[in-house]
Design an enzyme around this catalytic site. Structure first.
Site, mmCIF file in Angstrom:
data_model
loop_
_atom_site.group_PDB
_atom_site.id
_atom_site.type_symbol
_atom_site.label_atom_id
_atom_site.label_comp_id
_atom_site.label_asym_id
_atom_site.label_seq_id
_atom_site.Cartn_x
_atom_site.Cartn_y
_atom_site.Cartn_z
ATOM 1 N N ASP A 168 0.865 -1.174 0.000
ATOM 2 C CA ASP A 168 0.000 0.000 0.000
ATOM 3 C C ASP A 168 0.907 1.230 0.000
ATOM 4 O O ASP A 168 1.539 1.558 1.006
ATOM 5 C CB ASP A 168 -0.886 -0.034 1.258
ATOM 6 N N GLN A 171 0.527 6.430 1.266
ATOM 7 C CA GLN A 171 1.158 7.520 2.021
ATOM 8 C C GLN A 171 2.594 7.764 1.555
ATOM 9 O O GLN A 171 3.283 8.625 2.099
ATOM 10 C CB GLN A 171 1.151 7.204 3.522
HETATM 11 C C1 LIG Z 1 -2.201 4.161 3.937
HETATM 12 C C2 LIG Z 1 -3.558 4.309 3.295
HETATM 13 N N1 LIG Z 1 -4.066 3.277 2.622
HETATM 14 C C3 LIG Z 1 -5.259 3.345 2.029
HETATM 15 C C4 LIG Z 1 -6.018 4.486 2.091
HETATM 16 C C5 LIG Z 1 -7.356 4.502 1.444
HETATM 17 O O1 LIG Z 1 -7.426 5.417 0.397
HETATM 18 P P1 LIG Z 1 -8.808 5.715 -0.336
HETATM 19 O O2 LIG Z 1 -9.796 6.058 0.725
HETATM 20 O O3 LIG Z 1 -8.487 6.853 -1.242
HETATM 21 O O4 LIG Z 1 -9.176 4.479 -1.090
HETATM 22 C C6 LIG Z 1 -5.542 5.595 2.787
HETATM 23 C C7 LIG Z 1 -6.345 6.818 2.903
HETATM 24 O O5 LIG Z 1 -6.167 7.671 3.701
HETATM 25 C C8 LIG Z 1 -4.257 5.501 3.404
HETATM 26 O O6 LIG Z 1 -3.741 6.522 4.105
#
Ligand SMILES: Cc1ncc(COP(=O)(O)O)c(C=O)c1O
Length: 375
Positions: A168, A171
């Site tokens: 992921d 960030q």
């Molecule tokens: C580390 C991380 N992963 C996933 C997400 C999810 O992103 P989204 O809500 O744009 O799908 C976020 C959102 O803040 C995040 O900070």
């Protein structure tokens, strides 16, 4: 705050184009398609020069992860395992929990070190020959720490070369140079809005051989090669994962933002952000009643708790001074409750637009909040 090039690209789509992609032979439709597909190439370049065929557009990191998790349903069964870490955003936690529930696979949780970095020893203990996927955050959205993903992935693959790794990068993308050829993961996801881009657009990158093994997440228009009453032949990757009319304006916007990033001095931006966050860390660390979450080495976000003052109260006082911070569990409840032993924290997210003055104002307002609530 969003760059003007994004606003202009979205305006241009709605005012001067406004038609669907991959459908018409007329010029406007070709223009819509070309800019959409050009953005796929820009994303591939941004990720270190991967193949555009391996880039899937989604509505965000959340959908990207759900797409992979859903697509793996037929690949898992009882006796298999999945590993997630205790620092995950719910977007990289709940879909794996659901997948485990649905398939009978075991969900394992990798611990963190005291500084908030992944505990690599524990992570490797959780990976064995039954593990089908490990989900990792490159940068924790609460602790802000930057995990040394490339060497961690190398070690996971030594232990189980067949196991997929999903990173992921939500960030990380606005703060770290990404080179997927170097990282060695099988999937990488992020949301465009984390890059100062549009909301409602995300990216899933996957190795072609991994993407080809996934079941399709949604079916319908635009994802097929041929449909007959007897059955349907799906289009090739990546289009088979993009059913229906996508967020064309958003993808155009992401393209404009990625071109804008190319013109910026990213090293200079990151050096400045890093100086600001280090200063903030040192100032907060010197305050007796403040407890910082995560170690000192970090990307440009920082979370903390103030003894005896609820995170929402701190955020409320700051909001009255027009200072925007988040308060709560930041979509990371297992981390807050089960690792840190708290219900909520205050999180400051710094961006390229922040200045030293902003920090001074934040620190002053924080002192004010502490005085107000300690009375
Ligand atoms: C580390 C991380 N992963 C996933 C997400 C999810 O992103 P989204 O809500 O744009 O799908 C976020 C959102 O803040 C995040 O900070």
């Amino acid at each position: 705050m969003k760059p003007q090039v994004l606003v202009e690209a979205v305006r241009e789509y709605y005012e001067e184009c406004g038609v669907n992609i991959h459908r018409g032979l007329y010029e406007l439709s070709e223009q819509a398609t070309n800019r959409y597909e050009e953005t796929r190439g820009l994303v591939a370049e941004f990720l270190g020069g991967v193949s555009p065929t391996e880039v899937v557009f989604t509505s965000g990191a959340t959908e990207s992860i759900n797409l992979v998790a859903f697509g793996m349903r037929e690949l898992l069964s009882e006796g298999d395992s999945l590993v997630v870490t205790m620092s995950e955003h719910h977007a990289n936690f709940v879909p794996w929990q659901q997948l485990a529930n649905m398939t009978g696979a075991e969900l394992r949780f990798a611990d963190l070190n005291d500084d908030g970095l992944l505990n690599v020893k524990d992570l490797l203990l959780k990976v064995d020959e039954t593990t089908r996927l490990v989900a990792l955050p490159q940068v924790s959205n609460v602790l802000g720490v930057v995990n040394r993903i490339s060497s961690i992935i190398h070690l996971i693959k030594l232990k189980n070369p067949q196991c997929w790794v999903l990173v992921d990068g939500s960030q990380a993308v606005a703060h770290i140079e990404i080179d997927l050829n170097d990282l060695g993961c099988d999937f990488y996801v992020f949301s465009a809005h984390k890059l100062y881009g549009p909301t409602g657009v995300g990216v899933l990158w996957g190795k072609i051989e991994a993407l080809e093994m996934l079941d399709v997440y949604q079916t319908g228009g635009d994802m097929i090669e041929r449909v007959e009453t007897s059955g349907t032949e799906f289009a090739a990757v990546p289009h088979r994962f993009e059913a229906g009319t996508p967020n064309i304006a958003g993808v155009w916007g992401l393209g404009a933002v990625l071109k804008w990033w190319k013109e910026l001095d990213r090293d200079e931006i990151w050096r400045t952000e890093s100086k600001l966050v280090t200063r903030l860390y040192d100032e907060l660390d010197a305050m007796e009643s403040v407890r910082l979450l995560g170690g000192q080495e970090r990307s440009s976000l920082l979370a903390f708790v103030v003894d005896g003052v609820h995170a929402h109260d701190v955020a409320q006082v700051l909001a009255e001074q027009d200072i925007c911070v988040r308060a709560g569990h930041h979509c990371a409840m297992p981390l807050h409750r089960e690792v840190l032993g708290i219900a909520a924290s205050v999180r400051v997210s710094l961006g390229m637009y922040n200045t030293r003055d902003d920090l001074e104002r934040l620190l002053e307002s924080l002192q004010l909040a502490m005085q107000q609530f300690k009375k």
